[in-house]
Design an enzyme around this catalytic site. Structure first.
Site, PDB file in Angstrom:
ATOM      1  CE  LYS A  83      11.833  55.491 155.831  1.00 10.28           C
ATOM      2  NZ  LYS A  83      12.830  54.448 155.568  1.00 10.28           N
TER       3      LYS A  83
HETATM    4  C1  E4P Z   1      16.229  55.076 155.821  1.00 11.40           C
HETATM    5  O1  E4P Z   1      15.169  55.409 156.249  1.00 11.40           O
HETATM    6  C2  E4P Z   1      16.547  55.021 154.395  1.00 11.40           C
HETATM    7  O2  E4P Z   1      15.586  54.290 153.737  1.00 11.40           O
HETATM    8  C3  E4P Z   1      17.932  54.480 154.180  1.00 11.40           C
HETATM    9  O3  E4P Z   1      18.806  55.038 155.129  1.00 11.40           O
HETATM   10  C4  E4P Z   1      18.415  54.630 152.767  1.00 11.40           C
HETATM   11  O4  E4P Z   1      19.785  54.294 152.698  1.00 11.40           O
HETATM   12  P1  E4P Z   1      20.536  54.077 151.302  1.00 11.40           P
HETATM   13  O5  E4P Z   1      20.626  55.376 150.593  1.00 11.40           O
HETATM   14  O6  E4P Z   1      21.885  53.548 151.694  1.00 11.40           O
HETATM   15  O7  E4P Z   1      19.706  53.084 150.533  1.00 11.40           O
END
Ligand code: E4P
Length: 217
Positions: A83
């Protein structure tokens, strides 16, 4: 639409996996911090548990360090997805991993142009953050629709991974908008099975069945 769970909590991942509801897992540095676990240990455990892609995020912000971290994370398991942040260095790292055949998830996407760049860099997944746009009174779902149109116009293979999903309605709308995947918190995934009329109907069926005095076995 594939379902990834957005958590680093092993018990939650195991429970959803046992229901057969999981196609993969996403984590991020905040979720790792919340789990209180060692990053490398928890990613290795999740990868062994789930038969699907598991996103592990680099911590560095410069290209050279992202490459080093990502190359190491990729050795942890075959199903690790690297990622990377949607920055110029992150896109350059995305190109590097994509050329090596290592899967990538480009994260923190808030515009269609960012998503276009990620696709051109060969990203496996692009993660537009719905909830965080909605938090600013912007339309997160419109971003999914824009990316879908652009990717379809040019035949990009990058999968749209709806992220920052907060509600059951987000899941439904992302599916209608053509997201390939949604990454969803564990509680929201389980909540998708709930309906008050299902509960009410079951209660009545149970009462009526008891009144027959029968058993099936
Ligand atoms: C996923 O890859 C993201 O890191 C995540 O969905 C972020 O979610 P949030 O905005 O609720 O922290």
């Amino acid at each position: 639409m594939k379902f990834f769970v957005d958590t680093a909590v092993i018990d939650d991942i195991r429970e959803l996996n046992d229901y057969g509801l999981l196609d993969g897992v996403t984590t991020n540095p905040s979720l790792i911090a919340k789990s209180g676990r060692n990053f490398i240990e928890v990613i290795s455990e999740i990868c062994a548990l789930v038969d699907g892609p598991v996103s592990a995020e680099v911590a560095s912000m410069d290209y050279a360090s992202m490459i080093k971290e990502g190359d190491y994370l990729a050795t942890l398991a075959d199903n690790v997805v690297i990622k990377l942040p949607l920055t110029l260095d992150g896109l350059k790292a995305c190109r590097y991993f994509s050329q090596k055949g290592i899967k990538t998830n480009v994260t923190l996407c808030f515009s269609a142009n960012q998503a276009l760049l990620a696709a051109k860099a060969g990203a496996t997944y692009i993660s537009p953050f719905l909830g965080r746009l909605d938090d600013l009174n912007l339309d997160g779902m419109e971003l999914i629709r824009e990316i879908r149109a652009i990717y379809d116009n040019y035949g990009f293979a990058t999968e749209i991974l709806a992220a920052s999903v907060r509600t059951a309605n987000h899941v439904k709308e992302a599916a209608i908008a053509g997201a390939d995947v949604a990454t969803i918190p564990p509680g929201v995934i389980k909540g998708l099975a709930n309906h008050v009329l299902t509960d009410k109907g079951l209660e009545q069926f149970a009462k009526d069945w008891a009144s027959t005095g029968q058993t099936i076995l």
